[in-house]
Design an enzyme around this catalytic site. Structure first.
Site, PDB file in Angstrom:
ATOM      1  CG  ASP A  43      -7.608  -6.244  62.468  1.00  0.00           C
ATOM      2  OD1 ASP A  43      -8.479  -6.287  63.357  1.00  0.00           O
ATOM      3  OD2 ASP A  43      -7.879  -6.029  61.262  1.00  0.00           O
ATOM      4  CB  SER A  44      -8.481  -4.766  68.106  1.00  0.00           C
ATOM      5  OG  SER A  44      -8.144  -5.950  68.798  1.00  0.00           O
ATOM      6  CG  ASP A  82      -8.379 -10.258  62.975  1.00  0.00           C
ATOM      7  OD1 ASP A  82      -9.258 -11.055  62.586  1.00  0.00           O
ATOM      8  OD2 ASP A  82      -8.618  -9.317  63.756  1.00  0.00           O
ATOM      9  CE  LYS A 112     -11.735 -11.736  63.879  1.00  0.00           C
ATOM     10  NZ  LYS A 112     -11.845 -10.415  63.213  1.00  0.00           N
ATOM     11  CD  GLU A 114     -12.475  -6.576  59.581  1.00  0.00           C
ATOM     12  OE1 GLU A 114     -12.867  -5.626  58.861  1.00  0.00           O
ATOM     13  OE2 GLU A 114     -11.881  -6.408  60.660  1.00  0.00           O
ATOM     14  CD  GLU A 181     -16.507  -5.238  65.812  1.00  0.00           C
ATOM     15  OE1 GLU A 181     -15.740  -6.054  65.260  1.00  0.00           O
ATOM     16  OE2 GLU A 181     -16.113  -4.179  66.350  1.00  0.00           O
TER      17      GLU A 181
HETATM   18  O1  KIV Z   1      -9.429  -7.377  66.093  1.00  0.00           O
HETATM   19  C1  KIV Z   1     -10.195  -7.754  66.965  1.00  0.00           C
HETATM   20  O2  KIV Z   1      -9.919  -7.666  68.174  1.00  0.00           O
HETATM   21  C2  KIV Z   1     -11.470  -8.329  66.547  1.00  0.00           C
HETATM   22  C3  KIV Z   1     -12.518  -8.532  67.583  1.00  0.00           C
HETATM   23  C4  KIV Z   1     -13.098  -7.230  67.983  1.00  0.00           C
HETATM   24  C5  KIV Z   1     -13.559  -9.470  67.125  1.00  0.00           C
HETATM   25  O3  KIV Z   1     -11.650  -8.578  65.397  1.00  0.00           O
END
Ligand code: KIV
Length: 258
Positions: A43-44, A82, A112, A114, A181
């Site tokens: 989600d970055s 994510d 994924k 969090e 992280e």
């Molecule tokens: O969203 C993302 O890119 C991430 C990584 C930094 C692990 O969760």
């Protein structure tokens, strides 16, 4: 396609796991052909591709749209997607619906999410129970950036113990891997030694079982590089030079040719 069972074998064989992020077809294809083990539709992308100042505004529809593009480019890597902010935190049913949509509509291999507090552990256990592979994520969790900022986590003894307990609980709940992280390297080492499943570090030192970077950072495309990231090439500079060369050619009649 790489399986989650193979990933655990990689850890047993002390074979380091490489993970990179992708949000579109060409980058996914390049990463896949280069042999990256896991492609994370992180989600970055809200920040690095869409220009938001946090990951919070991202929607599930947008994530699925990008994950579908990534999947079209991938043959070998395991693709993990994510779950965006507020698409799984409310309750287990919401998490099942969101994770189920990701798997059904994109064909990705896993999701994924969090956090490792008790309610999230219940959610992970339920998702795993119904056959949805889950990667955990503890330490600095960007979806909580309004609370935590983007600072290193696990600096106090209480915080260290909490993060360690969360990682252990995620493994017990059935997560197949965990992102660590921005935590101290010795804490990441302790967690990696304790767990059977592989840990994937970002800003967590060299003792993790694998490493993840945001591909825009690795390529030198991001306008701000986190302190723990490394740019392996300056694509901003390369692209700027190419664009200026094109502009000059157009202005001076060098492109197109006769
Ligand atoms: O969203 C993302 O890119 C991430 C990584 C930094 C692990 O969760």
């Amino acid at each position: 396609m790489l399986t989650i069972r193979q990933l655990v074998q990689y850890k047993q064989q002390q074979k380091k796991i490489t993970v990179l992020t992708a949000w579109d077809y060409p980058i996914a294809q390049i990463l896949d052909r280069a042999g990256v083990d896991i492609i994370l539709v992180g989600d970055s992308l809200a920040m690095v591709a869409l220009g938001h100042n946090s990951t919070l505004p991202l929607t599930l529809d947008t994530m699925i749209h990008h994950a579908q593009a990534v999947m079209r480019g991938v043959e070998q890597a395991l693709v993990v997607v994510d779950l965006p902010f507020l698409t799984y935190q409310q309750n287990i049913t919401t998490a099942i619906i969101s994770a189920g949509r990701v798997l059904k509509e994109t064909g990705a291999g896993a999701v994924k999410l969090e956090g490792g507090h008790p309610r999230m552990i219940e959610t992970v256990a339920r998702l795993v129970e119904i056959g949805i592979p889950v990667m955990g994520h503890v330490g600095l969790t960007p979806q909580s950036s309004k609370q935590l900022g983007f600072r290193q986590q696990g600096k106090t003894e209480v915080d260290r113990q909490r993060i360690l307990a969360e990682a252990v609980a995620l493994e017990e709940a059935g997560a197949f891997s965990i992102v660590l992280e921005h935590i101290p390297a010795d804490l990441a080492q302790e967690i990696s030694e304790k767990l059977v499943i592989p840990t994937i570090g970002i800003g967590a030192g060299g003792y993790c079982d694998g490493q993840v970077l945001v591909t825009a950072d690795l390529l030198g495309l991001s306008d701000r590089l986190p302190p723990f990231a490394k740019a392996y090439v300056d694509l901003r500079g390369t692209i700027t030079a190419a664009v200026q060369a094109y502009q000059q050619d157009v202005q001076q009649g060098g492109f197109p040719g006769k």
